[in-house]
Scaffold this motif. Structure first.
Motif, PDB file in Angstrom:
ATOM      1  N   GLU A 171       4.641  -3.196  -1.789  1.00  0.00           N
ATOM      2  CA  GLU A 171       3.197  -3.426  -1.890  1.00  0.00           C
ATOM      3  C   GLU A 171       2.471  -2.818  -0.694  1.00  0.00           C
ATOM      4  OE1 GLU A 171       1.785  -7.356  -2.702  1.00  0.00           O
ATOM      5  OE2 GLU A 171       3.521  -7.833  -3.946  1.00  0.00           O
ATOM      6  N   ALA A 172       3.056  -2.991   0.495  1.00  0.00           N
ATOM      7  CA  ALA A 172       2.428  -2.457   1.704  1.00  0.00           C
ATOM      8  C   ALA A 172       2.364  -0.935   1.671  1.00  0.00           C
ATOM      9  CB  ALA A 172       3.191  -2.936   2.943  1.00  0.00           C
ATOM     10  N   ILE A 173       3.415  -0.300   1.198  1.00  0.00           N
ATOM     11  CA  ILE A 173       3.435   1.169   1.087  1.00  0.00           C
ATOM     12  C   ILE A 173       2.322   1.628   0.157  1.00  0.00           C
ATOM     13  CG2 ILE A 173       4.764   3.145   0.245  1.00  0.00           C
ATOM     14  CD1 ILE A 173       7.300   1.569   1.082  1.00  0.00           C
ATOM     15  N   ALA A 174       2.232   0.984  -1.018  1.00  0.00           N
ATOM     16  CA  ALA A 174       1.211   1.372  -1.991  1.00  0.00           C
ATOM     17  C   ALA A 174      -0.193   1.190  -1.422  1.00  0.00           C
ATOM     18  CB  ALA A 174       1.378   0.555  -3.268  1.00  0.00           C
ATOM     19  N   ARG A 175      -0.420   0.087  -0.750  1.00  0.00           N
ATOM     20  CA  ARG A 175      -1.756  -0.190  -0.205  1.00  0.00           C
ATOM     21  C   ARG A 175      -2.086   0.721   0.972  1.00  0.00           C
ATOM     22  NH1 ARG A 175      -5.184  -4.247  -1.246  1.00  0.00           N
ATOM     23  NH2 ARG A 175      -6.732  -4.849   0.318  1.00  0.00           N
ATOM     24  N   ALA A 176      -1.094   1.009   1.797  1.00  0.00           N
ATOM     25  CA  ALA A 176      -1.335   1.830   2.989  1.00  0.00           C
ATOM     26  C   ALA A 176      -1.753   3.244   2.622  1.00  0.00           C
ATOM     27  CB  ALA A 176      -0.095   1.850   3.873  1.00  0.00           C
ATOM     28  N   TYR A 177      -1.208   3.767   1.512  1.00  0.00           N
ATOM     29  CA  TYR A 177      -1.437   5.179   1.187  1.00  0.00           C
ATOM     30  C   TYR A 177      -2.109   5.364  -0.175  1.00  0.00           C
ATOM     31  CZ  TYR A 177       1.942   5.179   4.938  1.00  0.00           C
ATOM     32  OH  TYR A 177       2.592   4.929   6.129  1.00  0.00           O
ATOM     33  N   ASN A 178      -2.752   4.278  -0.672  1.00  0.00           N
ATOM     34  CA  ASN A 178      -3.503   4.336  -1.928  1.00  0.00           C
ATOM     35  C   ASN A 178      -2.652   4.889  -3.068  1.00  0.00           C
ATOM     36  OD1 ASN A 178      -5.992   3.416  -0.736  1.00  0.00           O
ATOM     37  ND2 ASN A 178      -6.225   5.459   0.155  1.00  0.00           N
ATOM     38  N   ALA A 179      -1.411   4.447  -3.129  1.00  0.00           N
ATOM     39  CA  ALA A 179      -0.500   4.865  -4.196  1.00  0.00           C
ATOM     40  C   ALA A 179      -0.422   3.773  -5.257  1.00  0.00           C
ATOM     41  CB  ALA A 179       0.892   5.145  -3.632  1.00  0.00           C
ATOM     42  N   ASP A 180      -0.074   4.160  -6.469  1.00  0.00           N
ATOM     43  CA  ASP A 180       0.096   3.195  -7.553  1.00  0.00           C
ATOM     44  C   ASP A 180       1.389   2.411  -7.330  1.00  0.00           C
ATOM     45  OD1 ASP A 180       1.398   2.615 -10.439  1.00  0.00           O
ATOM     46  OD2 ASP A 180      -0.785   2.548 -10.581  1.00  0.00           O
ATOM     47  N   LEU A 181       1.285   1.075  -7.287  1.00  0.00           N
ATOM     48  CA  LEU A 181       2.455   0.239  -6.982  1.00  0.00           C
ATOM     49  C   LEU A 181       3.567   0.428  -8.008  1.00  0.00           C
ATOM     50  CD1 LEU A 181       3.880  -1.922  -5.325  1.00  0.00           C
ATOM     51  CD2 LEU A 181       2.613  -3.672  -6.603  1.00  0.00           C
ATOM     52  N   SER A 182       3.211   0.544  -9.278  1.00  0.00           N
ATOM     53  CA  SER A 182       4.250   0.719 -10.292  1.00  0.00           C
ATOM     54  C   SER A 182       4.980   2.040 -10.093  1.00  0.00           C
ATOM     55  CB  SER A 182       3.643   0.652 -11.695  1.00  0.00           C
ATOM     56  OG  SER A 182       2.715   1.712 -11.903  1.00  0.00           O
ATOM     57  N   GLN A 183       4.268   3.084  -9.644  1.00  0.00           N
ATOM     58  CA  GLN A 183       4.913   4.364  -9.386  1.00  0.00           C
ATOM     59  C   GLN A 183       5.800   4.290  -8.143  1.00  0.00           C
ATOM     60  OE1 GLN A 183       1.948   7.452  -9.231  1.00  0.00           O
ATOM     61  NE2 GLN A 183       1.682   7.496 -11.455  1.00  0.00           N
ATOM     62  N   VAL A 184       5.365   3.529  -7.135  1.00  0.00           N
ATOM     63  CA  VAL A 184       6.195   3.327  -5.943  1.00  0.00           C
ATOM     64  C   VAL A 184       7.510   2.666  -6.337  1.00  0.00           C
ATOM     65  CG1 VAL A 184       6.393   2.011  -3.786  1.00  0.00           C
ATOM     66  CG2 VAL A 184       4.293   3.273  -4.285  1.00  0.00           C
ATOM     67  N   ARG A 185       7.421   1.635  -7.152  1.00  0.00           N
ATOM     68  CA  ARG A 185       8.626   0.900  -7.550  1.00  0.00           C
ATOM     69  C   ARG A 185       9.519   1.740  -8.458  1.00  0.00           C
ATOM     70  NH1 ARG A 185       5.662  -5.041  -7.974  1.00  0.00           N
ATOM     71  NH2 ARG A 185       6.062  -5.563  -5.777  1.00  0.00           N
ATOM     72  N   ARG A 186       8.914   2.507  -9.314  1.00  0.00           N
ATOM     73  CA  ARG A 186       9.723   3.367 -10.179  1.00  0.00           C
ATOM     74  C   ARG A 186      10.409   4.455  -9.353  1.00  0.00           C
ATOM     75  NH1 ARG A 186      10.595   4.597 -15.371  1.00  0.00           N
ATOM     76  NH2 ARG A 186      11.014   6.759 -15.928  1.00  0.00           N
ATOM     77  N   ALA A 187       9.693   5.018  -8.384  1.00  0.00           N
ATOM     78  CA  ALA A 187      10.290   6.052  -7.535  1.00  0.00           C
ATOM     79  C   ALA A 187      11.470   5.491  -6.750  1.00  0.00           C
ATOM     80  CB  ALA A 187       9.236   6.609  -6.579  1.00  0.00           C
ATOM     81  N   LEU A 188      11.335   4.256  -6.291  1.00  0.00           N
ATOM     82  CA  LEU A 188      12.441   3.643  -5.556  1.00  0.00           C
ATOM     83  C   LEU A 188      13.629   3.402  -6.472  1.00  0.00           C
ATOM     84  CD1 LEU A 188      13.594   2.427  -2.992  1.00  0.00           C
ATOM     85  CD2 LEU A 188      12.459   0.276  -3.554  1.00  0.00           C
ATOM     86  N   MET A 189      13.381   2.972  -7.692  1.00  0.00           N
ATOM     87  CA  MET A 189      14.466   2.764  -8.646  1.00  0.00           C
ATOM     88  C   MET A 189      15.180   4.078  -8.945  1.00  0.00           C
ATOM     89  SD  MET A 189      14.265   0.948 -12.388  1.00  0.00           S
ATOM     90  CE  MET A 189      13.093   2.146 -13.007  1.00  0.00           C
ATOM     91  N   LEU A 190      14.409   5.171  -9.020  1.00  0.00           N
ATOM     92  CA  LEU A 190      14.985   6.468  -9.348  1.00  0.00           C
ATOM     93  C   LEU A 190      15.771   7.066  -8.192  1.00  0.00           C
ATOM     94  CD1 LEU A 190      11.941   8.041 -11.234  1.00  0.00           C
ATOM     95  CD2 LEU A 190      14.066   7.228 -12.257  1.00  0.00           C
TER      96      LEU A 190
END
Length: 598
Positions: A171-190
């Protein structure tokens, strides 16, 4: 220049000092925004409690014993002082901070940076031998301030305890860099690399992450139920929730389910078929450890696969003659071995029972409904069979057909559509007769949810029995229970003697543990520091899954997955269960015939 590790340690201290989730998130956001991309990646990774990314197979191979020796050498603390500090804090990192502060060690002239820490971790992971790791560890801790040492050790042990879960770091990564949280989580899963995901979020390329094999995805988990009635009721609730809460008749709801055996083996994830690494196969356990070395025949069989595949399934000890699973006690002989002798491979053969398909040809299938994943799995198994081993034809038969080979390597978990409560009860009974733990009930419309435990998957298994036992020894726990005697060894009666049969540490409330801790301290027979023998006065009722032969205890038996149900203040020690009762339960287990037929 790389940021200092002291800055990271101060952030951790601030995070640990607040219980407010949003405040924690905002503290991380502010810190990440001030860092370079590389240091932001390192910070995110370390906040998650890992020295290396999930996709990185390296380990530090540094345990509590080596850390304690390093601390003793740096601070001059004797074992008693070190043990007392640990008990005061319940945490080796906090104990290190206290001991280093009291030792008045002169501060290092050069501050430790995040980049240097990353390099030190790499050196420790590649070091050969304990002595080499000790030298590197002493050098690293010797440069650290007391506060830095606290969080260095927490990071090394994987026990940060700052109230931050990986999901909050995401959540902090997404908020810090205005990224979509679902995309952050999917990228981490991948990718399995939180540092890389952070860098991608900074550069705006988080949506371009691609699937990589050989890092474990989270496992979808099942919720336990104790009866057929409870299973049907909870499953009906799940189906109604899927339909927006609209009323659904139970007879309609249960037809949305499939039933499988719950196997008594090791849940694992199988990765193979990477074109860039031909022949590589990895088996990951539920705690994401690579357990491939313990099962070389599975690695050999799946090394033939040339298309990228991720399977969810169970590693099971197998009886080729009886064409059925063996008890978990047989599989235990294979665990933790770096080399499996041919004699053991022949005596305890293993198979892979596949029940879900997570990725095929580089495409993730997690969001597809189970019915589609199952159909793709059946097709895949038929195609893989010639390259691995014989697989029974798909059908509704309860047992696998006899394989032509001495032992198969790949089997498809039989599944049938749920029709009625009576059928479910029969399925449970038949599964137990086959030596399996119970049954699984799965929603055929459900997506695969990594790391989630919901009502889409249910597991029905019943306790074998309960035993009334007496506590003979107690030892201090770990973490927040480091200051109380919370782990109990217990015994049954054998004539006039007591013989230990197990050890349990779950099931009691904190208040009950606190009360028992005071009692056992007052009724100690022998104090060995961390461990005490105590007067056999406290009777517990314990539940367990099954009973195994074991030389770990003088009874000759051990309980598998023992759990404390309650303190039996109403029962005198003279009336606890006997070793004879244990032997009766042992021989009454449904899987005994299988074990004895090996």
């Amino acid at each position: 220049m790389s940021a200092s590790f002291l800055q990271f340690a101060r952030l951790c201290q601030s995070l640990a000092s607040t219980s407010r989730k949003l405040e924690k998130r905002d503290l991380m956001v502010d810190s990440l925004r001030q860092l370079s991309a590389r240091d932001a990646g390192r910070t995110a990774l370390y906040l998650s409690g890992r020295p290396f990314a999930e996709a990185d197979s390296r380990t530090l191979q540094v345990g509590g014993s080596l850390l304690s020796k390093a601390l003793a050498e740096l601070t001059g603390a004797d074992p008693e002082t070190l043990s007392a500090a640990y008990r005061r804090h319940g945490d080796l990192g906090a104990a290190a901070e206290e001991l280093l502060a009291n030792s008045r060690k002169p501060p290092c002239a050069q501050a430790l940076t995040m980049e240097e820490l990353e390099q030190s971790f790499a050196q420790i992971a590649s070091a050969s031998g304990t002595a080499s790791r000790m030298r590197l560890l002493l050098d690293l801790l010797g440069r650290a301030t007391p506060l830095e040492a606290k969080y260095l050790i927490k990071l090394v042990t994987g026990d940060m305890r700052i109230g931050v879960k990986q999901s909050l770091v995401e959540e902090a990564i997404a908020r810090a860099y205005n990224a979509d949280l679902s995309q952050v989580r999917r990228a981490l899963m991948l990718t399995g690399d939180l540092a890389e995901v952070t860098v991608r979020a900074i550069s705006g390329t988080v949506d371009q992450a691609r699937m990589r094999l050989f890092h474990p995805l989270g496992f979808m988990l099942a919720s336990p139920v104790a009866t057929v009635e409870e299973a049907l009721e909870r499953f009906t609730e799940e189906v109604r929730a899927e339909h927006g809460g609209h009323q659904t008749r139970p007879t309609e709801a249960i037809r949305e389910a499939q039933v499988e055996d719950k196997y008594d083996g090791i849940r694992a994830q199988l990765h193979c078929g990477d074109p860039g690494q031909p022949g590589r196969v990895a088996l990951f356990s539920r705690n994401r450890e690579d357990i491939s070395e313990s099962f070389p025949e599975l690695v050999e069989a799946f090394a033939q696969i040339t298309e990228p595949v991720i399977l969810d399934g169970e590693i099971v000890a197998w009886n080729p003659a009886g064409n059925r699973a063996l008890p978990f006690t047989s599989l235990q002989q294979r665990l933790g071995r770096k080399r499996v002798a041919q004699e053991l491979r022949e005596r305890v053969p293993v198979v892979w029972i596949a029940f879900d398909l997570l990725s095929l040809g580089g495409e993730l299938l997690l969001e597809r409904p189970l019915r589609e994943r199952r159909q793709a799995l059946e097709t895949l198994v038929k195609r893989l069979a010639p390259a691995t081993s014989h697989v029974r034809p798909q059908g509704q038969a309860a047992l696998f057909e006899a394989p032509p080979a001495p032992c198969p390597r790949l089997l498809l978990a039989p599944a049938m559509q749920l029709e009625s409560a009576e059928q479910l009860e029969r399925a449970y009974t038949q599964a137990r007769e086959r030596g399996n733990e119970g049954i699984m009930i799965k929603d055929r419309n459900s997506a695969y949810q990594p790391g989630r435990r919901g009502l889409a998957w249910l597991k029905l298994k019943r306790e074998l029995a309960t035993l009334d036992v007496v506590v003979t020894a107690a030892e201090y726990g770990h973490g927040r229970r480091a200051g109380v005697l919370s782990d109990y060894t217990f015994a049954v009666r054998d004539g006039d003697r007591l013989k230990n049969i197990g050890k349990a540490y779950s099931g009691l409330t904190d208040a009950e543990i606190e009360q028992l801790s005071h009692f056992f301290k007052a009724h100690t027979l022998e104090d060995h520091g961390h461990f005490r023998t105590v007067e056999p006065l406290v009777v517990l009722e314990v539940a367990f899954n099954n009973i195994m032969r074991s030389d770990r205890h003088d009874s000759g038996f051990a309980l598998r997955f023992p759990r404390i149900l309650r303190i039996r203040n109403d029962k005198p020690v003279q009336e606890i269960d006997t070793l004879q009762r244990v032997e009766e339960l042992y021989h009454a287990q449904p899987d005994k015939a299988l074990e004895q037929s090996q």
